[in-house]
Motif scaffolding. Structure first.
Motif, PDB file in Angstrom:
ATOM      1  N   ARG A 452       3.658   6.649   5.548  1.00 24.84           N
ATOM      2  CA  ARG A 452       4.214   5.900   4.415  1.00 24.84           C
ATOM      3  C   ARG A 452       3.991   4.401   4.592  1.00 24.84           C
ATOM      4  NH1 ARG A 452       6.285   7.221   0.184  1.00 24.84           N
ATOM      5  NH2 ARG A 452       7.430   5.770  -1.139  1.00 24.84           N
ATOM      6  N   ALA A 455       0.242   3.704   4.000  1.00 25.89           N
ATOM      7  CA  ALA A 455      -0.118   3.969   2.605  1.00 25.89           C
ATOM      8  C   ALA A 455       0.322   2.808   1.717  1.00 25.89           C
ATOM      9  CB  ALA A 455       0.518   5.278   2.141  1.00 25.89           C
ATOM     10  N   ARG A 459      -2.238   0.230   0.035  1.00 24.00           N
ATOM     11  CA  ARG A 459      -2.152   0.566  -1.381  1.00 24.00           C
ATOM     12  C   ARG A 459      -2.895   1.857  -1.707  1.00 24.00           C
ATOM     13  NH1 ARG A 459      -2.738  -5.370  -4.380  1.00 24.00           N
ATOM     14  NH2 ARG A 459      -0.988  -6.354  -3.254  1.00 24.00           N
ATOM     15  N   LYS A 460      -2.551   2.895  -0.948  1.00 26.66           N
ATOM     16  CA  LYS A 460      -3.113   4.220  -1.168  1.00 26.66           C
ATOM     17  C   LYS A 460      -1.982   5.198  -1.476  1.00 26.66           C
ATOM     18  CE  LYS A 460      -7.365   4.057   1.567  1.00 26.66           C
ATOM     19  NZ  LYS A 460      -8.221   4.835   2.491  1.00 26.66           N
ATOM     20  N   SER A 461      -2.345   6.312  -2.087  1.00 29.21           N
ATOM     21  CA  SER A 461      -1.344   7.346  -2.320  1.00 29.21           C
ATOM     22  C   SER A 461      -0.907   7.922  -0.980  1.00 29.21           C
ATOM     23  CB  SER A 461      -1.909   8.445  -3.206  1.00 29.21           C
ATOM     24  OG  SER A 461      -3.053   9.029  -2.604  1.00 29.21           O
ATOM     25  N   LEU A 462       0.352   8.352  -0.940  1.00 30.28           N
ATOM     26  CA  LEU A 462       0.905   8.852   0.315  1.00 30.28           C
ATOM     27  C   LEU A 462       0.224  10.173   0.680  1.00 30.28           C
ATOM     28  CD1 LEU A 462       2.985   8.674   2.593  1.00 30.28           C
ATOM     29  CD2 LEU A 462       4.588   9.897   1.107  1.00 30.28           C
ATOM     30  N   ASP A 499      -5.875  13.312  -0.396  1.00 28.11           N
ATOM     31  CA  ASP A 499      -4.424  13.340  -0.270  1.00 28.11           C
ATOM     32  C   ASP A 499      -3.975  14.036   1.002  1.00 28.11           C
ATOM     33  OD1 ASP A 499      -4.133  12.034  -2.682  1.00 28.11           O
ATOM     34  OD2 ASP A 499      -3.989  13.903  -3.837  1.00 28.11           O
TER      35      ASP A 499
END
Length: 589
Positions: A452, A455, A459-462, A499
């Motif tokens: 977390r 991420a 600035r990436k999706s978790l 992801d």
């Protein structure tokens, strides 16, 4: 591989000629000496005190008496001492003493032994080897099983008894298939296929998961006479992996809670819970604290949590690595300095003790302070005041000191390598931060927390970690501890385009923990094989299939093997005997 006791031989004897007098021989035997005679037809004779009765009653010549004895057998001493399986040296009769010849020259006699002495020494050495083996097997942390060619259990150590809950007396001498499903036993497959297995994941009973190493035992003729397996219990790791792969930690569980600075240090393990409990107690006071732990284990993180939980959490938290600053600069870095004597300029600079004010100064690698700096820091702690380098004014010391070391300061004090005064001043309360390998149950929490963090940073999706990745994390020893884990997670987040963190993103050191099943062939003497016995790919039999499915697979395998039962059995991954039993069961014969 095992240096057993060497054979102890008799090395004194008197050599006579076959033409010598019988009385000479008798007198030597009466004196307790051994007598050796080498005849012209290249036969060897040796007499001991055991032969006195005969020679006392013999009225003939030595020449005639010799012919009434069987000659002694010449045996190269290496055959006895090195346990050669080639038994061609064994004499046809053991009524006469064995004559031992030199290892490198069979014409040189170096000693002798009676058959009784040989048996006594072999029995003694065998028993001694068994004692060593028994202790070794019960010292091992792996379960060890040995079976013969028929699947009868020869060895079942204490760890195996504990792992499976089956006492040794119920296993030794019985078929291993009496207690386990034969089709799921790796040892029986090793016997059937003659292949060595290394680090293969295996589940040999309900609820028990192991990494198995197994090898066939092959005699000199190339025949498999048994099998040996060692099993490492990884049930706890498998269960942990199942929990890790299914757990989804919510945002409020992964983000640090504002009212608890120890959130980043918390975990499920008893060891880290104890660290947090002590840390919270000392945070309420302004006493010095001494932290122990390996590099990267989280000592500075703990020091920061103690500071933030204290009464002066708004004051600065400063850190110095005592081993990273040259000794000449460390004095001014800690205590500050006053200069300008020659330039006429008033130069004053506060050190970290002054800059921290009522806050906290974290001194990492405290054991690397010079003796002079140790004494100066001790005086500051004792008097609660210090002077800048080059100054005369005493400044009050309000800062809390939290020191850390990877070395045991008490041992350094005993060796005269660290100031005992400073040690006792800093070590009012000491806390040992456990390495990550000793609190593996905390890995899941740390992984999700760092995922977390990075991420959000990049600035990436978790993302979530694939089960294989988490299993590799659980098995890895983490020499760099929490710092290494954090770096690995950051690397994975940076490189990941999906992801889910995939195994290929991990550093090379983790790759060996990703693919557990491996087999290696055992070198056996070549044997002729017909083209019909060539290896064929086929879907084997599994433990949980219906009788109808099992029958269909057997029929398909037999068709593919053109009726050859041995080939069909190999295709199904079972022995030929098991195949015949199943064919009888399904009325295929």
């Amino acid at each position: 591989m095992f240096n057993n006791e060497q054979i102890v031989m008799e090395t004194t004897w008197t050599q006579l000629n076959i033409q010598d007098e019988r009385d000479t021989l008798l007198q030597l035997l009466e004196d307790g000496q051994a007598v050796y005679v080498h005849t012209s037809d290249d036969k060897h004779y040796l007499w001991t005190a055991d032969d006195l009765t005969f020679w006392r009653n013999w009225d003939g010549t030595l020449h005639d008496g010799v012919r009434l004895f069987a000659p002694s057998t010449l045996v190269n001493v290496a055959s006895l001492q090195h346990g050669n399986d080639d038994q061609s040296w064994l004499p046809a009769s053991i009524q006469r003493p064995l004559l031992l010849t030199d290892t490198d020259n069979n014409d040189v006699l170096i000693g002798w032994l009676t058959a009784r002495q040989v048996v006594q020494q072999l029995v003694t050495n065998k028993r001694r080897a068994e004692l060593y083996l028994d202790v070794l097997l019960d010292t091992m942390t792996d379960a060890v099983t040995a079976i013969d060619r028929d699947g009868t259990v020869l060895c079942w150590n204490e760890m195996a008894a504990d792992m499976y809950g089956i006492p040794r007396e119920r296993m030794i001498g019985r078929k291993i298939s009496d207690h386990f499903n034969p089709e799921s036993l790796m040892l029986l497959q090793v016997l059937d296929k003659g292949r060595r297995v290394r680090n293969m994941y295996h589940q040999s009973s309900e609820g028990t998961h192991v990494l198995i190493n197994a090898s066939p035992i092959v005699d000199d003729a190339g025949h498999i006479v048994g099998g040996l397996a060692s099993e490492q219990d990884i049930t706890h790791l498998v269960k942990l992996n199942q929990e890790l792969s299914s757990a989804q930690v919510s945002i409020h569980e992964t983000l640090p809670r504002g009212d608890d600075p120890f959130t980043l240090m918390d975990g499920q393990s008893h060891s880290i819970s104890k660290v947090v409990r002590i840390g919270k107690k000392v945070a309420e006071l302004n006493t010095p604290v001494l932290l122990y732990g390996e590099p990267g284990s989280g000592k500075e993180q703990l020091a920061r949590a103690i500071h933030l939980a204290g009464a002066y959490s708004d004051a600065p938290f400063l850190s110095i690595n005592c081993g990273a600053i040259p000794p000449g600069l460390l004095d001014s870095e800690l205590f500050g300095f006053i200069g300008g004597t020659y330039s006429g300029q008033d130069i004053q600079e506060a050190g970290k003790l002054e800059q921290a004010g009522y806050g906290t100064l974290f001194l990492n690698e405290i054991h690397r302070l010079t003796p002079e700096m140790q004494n100066k820091l001790y005086r500051a702690l004792q008097s609660r005041s210090f002077r800048r380098y080059g100054g005369q004014e005493e400044l009050p010391l309000h800062t809390r000191i939290i020191a850390a070391s990877r070395s045991d300061l008490e041992q350094l004090v005993a060796a005269g390598q660290f100031s005992s005064e400073l040690y006792y001043a800093l070590g009012v309360v000491s806390i040992t931060v456990p390495p990550l390998r000793e609190r593996r149950e905390d890995i899941a929490i740390l992984v999700h927390m760092y995922l977390r963090e990075f991420a959000m940073q990049y600035r990436k999706s978790l993302p979530k970690a694939a089960p294989d990745v988490m299993f590799a994390f659980a098995r890895y020893d983490w020499p760099g501890n929490v710092a290494e884990l954090r770096a690995v997670i950051e690397r994975c987040v940076i490189l990941s385009d999906h992801d889910e963190l995939q195994p290929e993103l991990l550093p090379d050191a983790f790759q060996k923990f990703l693919h557990l099943p491996t087999t290696a062939p055992v070198t056996l003497p070549p044997r002729s094989t017909s083209s019909s016995e060539a290896p064929v790919r086929h879907q084997g039999l599994k433990a949980r299939i219906t009788d109808e499915e099992e029958k269909e697979r057997i029929q398909e395998a037999i068709r593919s093997a053109s009726g050859n039962k041995s080939t069909a059995a190999r295709m199904l991954g079972i022995s030929r005997g098991t195949l015949y039993n199943k064919m009888t069961k399904h009325q295929l014969l």
